[in-house]
Scaffold this motif. Sequence first.
Motif, PDB file in Angstrom:
ATOM      1  N   LEU A   3      39.003  35.681  42.521  1.00  0.00           N
ATOM      2  CA  LEU A   3      39.244  34.696  41.470  1.00  0.00           C
ATOM      3  C   LEU A   3      40.310  33.664  41.862  1.00  0.00           C
ATOM      4  O   LEU A   3      40.645  32.792  41.064  1.00  0.00           O
ATOM      5  CB  LEU A   3      39.671  35.388  40.171  1.00  0.00           C
ATOM      6  N   ALA A   4      40.843  33.762  43.067  1.00  0.00           N
ATOM      7  CA  ALA A   4      41.902  32.844  43.504  1.00  0.00           C
ATOM      8  C   ALA A   4      41.474  31.389  43.324  1.00  0.00           C
ATOM      9  O   ALA A   4      40.378  30.995  43.701  1.00  0.00           O
ATOM     10  CB  ALA A   4      42.271  33.107  44.954  1.00  0.00           C
ATOM     11  N   GLY A   5      42.343  30.610  42.692  1.00  0.00           N
ATOM     12  CA  GLY A   5      42.069  29.202  42.449  1.00  0.00           C
ATOM     13  C   GLY A   5      41.205  28.936  41.236  1.00  0.00           C
ATOM     14  O   GLY A   5      40.985  27.783  40.873  1.00  0.00           O
ATOM     15  N   SER A   6      40.725  29.983  40.584  1.00  0.00           N
ATOM     16  CA  SER A   6      39.846  29.823  39.423  1.00  0.00           C
ATOM     17  C   SER A   6      40.655  29.733  38.131  1.00  0.00           C
ATOM     18  O   SER A   6      41.702  30.353  37.991  1.00  0.00           O
ATOM     19  CB  SER A   6      38.891  31.011  39.302  1.00  0.00           C
ATOM     20  N   ALA A   7      40.130  28.983  37.180  1.00  0.00           N
ATOM     21  CA  ALA A   7      40.704  28.949  35.839  1.00  0.00           C
ATOM     22  C   ALA A   7      40.079  30.101  35.053  1.00  0.00           C
ATOM     23  O   ALA A   7      38.852  30.225  34.991  1.00  0.00           O
ATOM     24  CB  ALA A   7      40.412  27.620  35.164  1.00  0.00           C
ATOM     25  N   VAL A   8      40.921  30.970  34.503  1.00  0.00           N
ATOM     26  CA  VAL A   8      40.446  32.132  33.762  1.00  0.00           C
ATOM     27  C   VAL A   8      41.053  32.125  32.364  1.00  0.00           C
ATOM     28  O   VAL A   8      42.118  31.559  32.131  1.00  0.00           O
ATOM     29  CB  VAL A   8      40.794  33.462  34.486  1.00  0.00           C
ATOM     30  N   ASP A   9      40.349  32.759  31.449  1.00  0.00           N
ATOM     31  CA  ASP A   9      40.857  32.919  30.089  1.00  0.00           C
ATOM     32  C   ASP A   9      41.578  34.243  30.006  1.00  0.00           C
ATOM     33  O   ASP A   9      41.110  35.262  30.533  1.00  0.00           O
ATOM     34  CB  ASP A   9      39.702  32.856  29.088  1.00  0.00           C
ATOM     35  N   SER A  23      46.528  32.243  41.194  1.00  0.00           N
ATOM     36  CA  SER A  23      47.122  31.737  42.436  1.00  0.00           C
ATOM     37  C   SER A  23      46.305  32.196  43.641  1.00  0.00           C
ATOM     38  O   SER A  23      45.426  33.056  43.531  1.00  0.00           O
ATOM     39  CB  SER A  23      48.559  32.233  42.582  1.00  0.00           C
ATOM     40  N   SER A  24      46.635  31.648  44.797  1.00  0.00           N
ATOM     41  CA  SER A  24      45.913  32.008  46.025  1.00  0.00           C
ATOM     42  C   SER A  24      46.138  33.470  46.405  1.00  0.00           C
ATOM     43  O   SER A  24      45.372  34.046  47.167  1.00  0.00           O
ATOM     44  CB  SER A  24      46.335  31.089  47.170  1.00  0.00           C
ATOM     45  N   THR A  25      47.182  34.082  45.847  1.00  0.00           N
ATOM     46  CA  THR A  25      47.453  35.501  46.127  1.00  0.00           C
ATOM     47  C   THR A  25      46.918  36.413  45.029  1.00  0.00           C
ATOM     48  O   THR A  25      47.168  37.612  45.034  1.00  0.00           O
ATOM     49  CB  THR A  25      48.968  35.730  46.307  1.00  0.00           C
ATOM     50  N   GLY A  26      46.213  35.823  44.059  1.00  0.00           N
ATOM     51  CA  GLY A  26      45.610  36.628  43.001  1.00  0.00           C
ATOM     52  C   GLY A  26      46.515  36.892  41.811  1.00  0.00           C
ATOM     53  O   GLY A  26      46.243  37.767  41.006  1.00  0.00           O
ATOM     54  N   VAL A  27      47.590  36.132  41.647  1.00  0.00           N
ATOM     55  CA  VAL A  27      48.554  36.333  40.568  1.00  0.00           C
ATOM     56  C   VAL A  27      48.313  35.315  39.453  1.00  0.00           C
ATOM     57  O   VAL A  27      48.039  34.147  39.716  1.00  0.00           O
ATOM     58  CB  VAL A  27      50.001  36.204  41.106  1.00  0.00           C
TER      59      VAL A  27
END
Length: 147
Positions: A3-9, A23-27
Amino acid sequence: LHLAGSAVDVTTKGHYLGTYTVSSTGVITLGADDPRVTEIEAGFGFEPTLKQMPVDFNLEGGPVRGLKKTLSRALIDVHEITGLSIQGRDWQPKFQGDDYATESTGFTGIIEQHVQGIDREAQFELVIPKGRKGTILGVTRELDLGN
């Protein structure tokens, strides 16, 4: 990291917090104004959209199919709904407090909403906004018939 870089709800215990970018690290970092929470759920939000079947019944003078129908009121039976859009108008349950440590239970009962418009099929849309939850158990429509 898929999901890195994705907009999530993001939600916490049924409370919608908003859309965040992973984030690119998954945070996922919540904003400074967001509540302190210990757990979140994140994913791609969707909005279930419901539309009733066309009104079709017979009167003494024949079927109502094809007649203009003027919608006036809807009764929507719901279970634990936390938000709803009725014909484009937002409906929210009464304020449940801002205690994000406890589960949001939503509203259970009947929502009475005035809907207006002329529609040959007497239909309107119900949308459960992304990040919200609940069950629509049934819909009753009040309408006037014309030629």
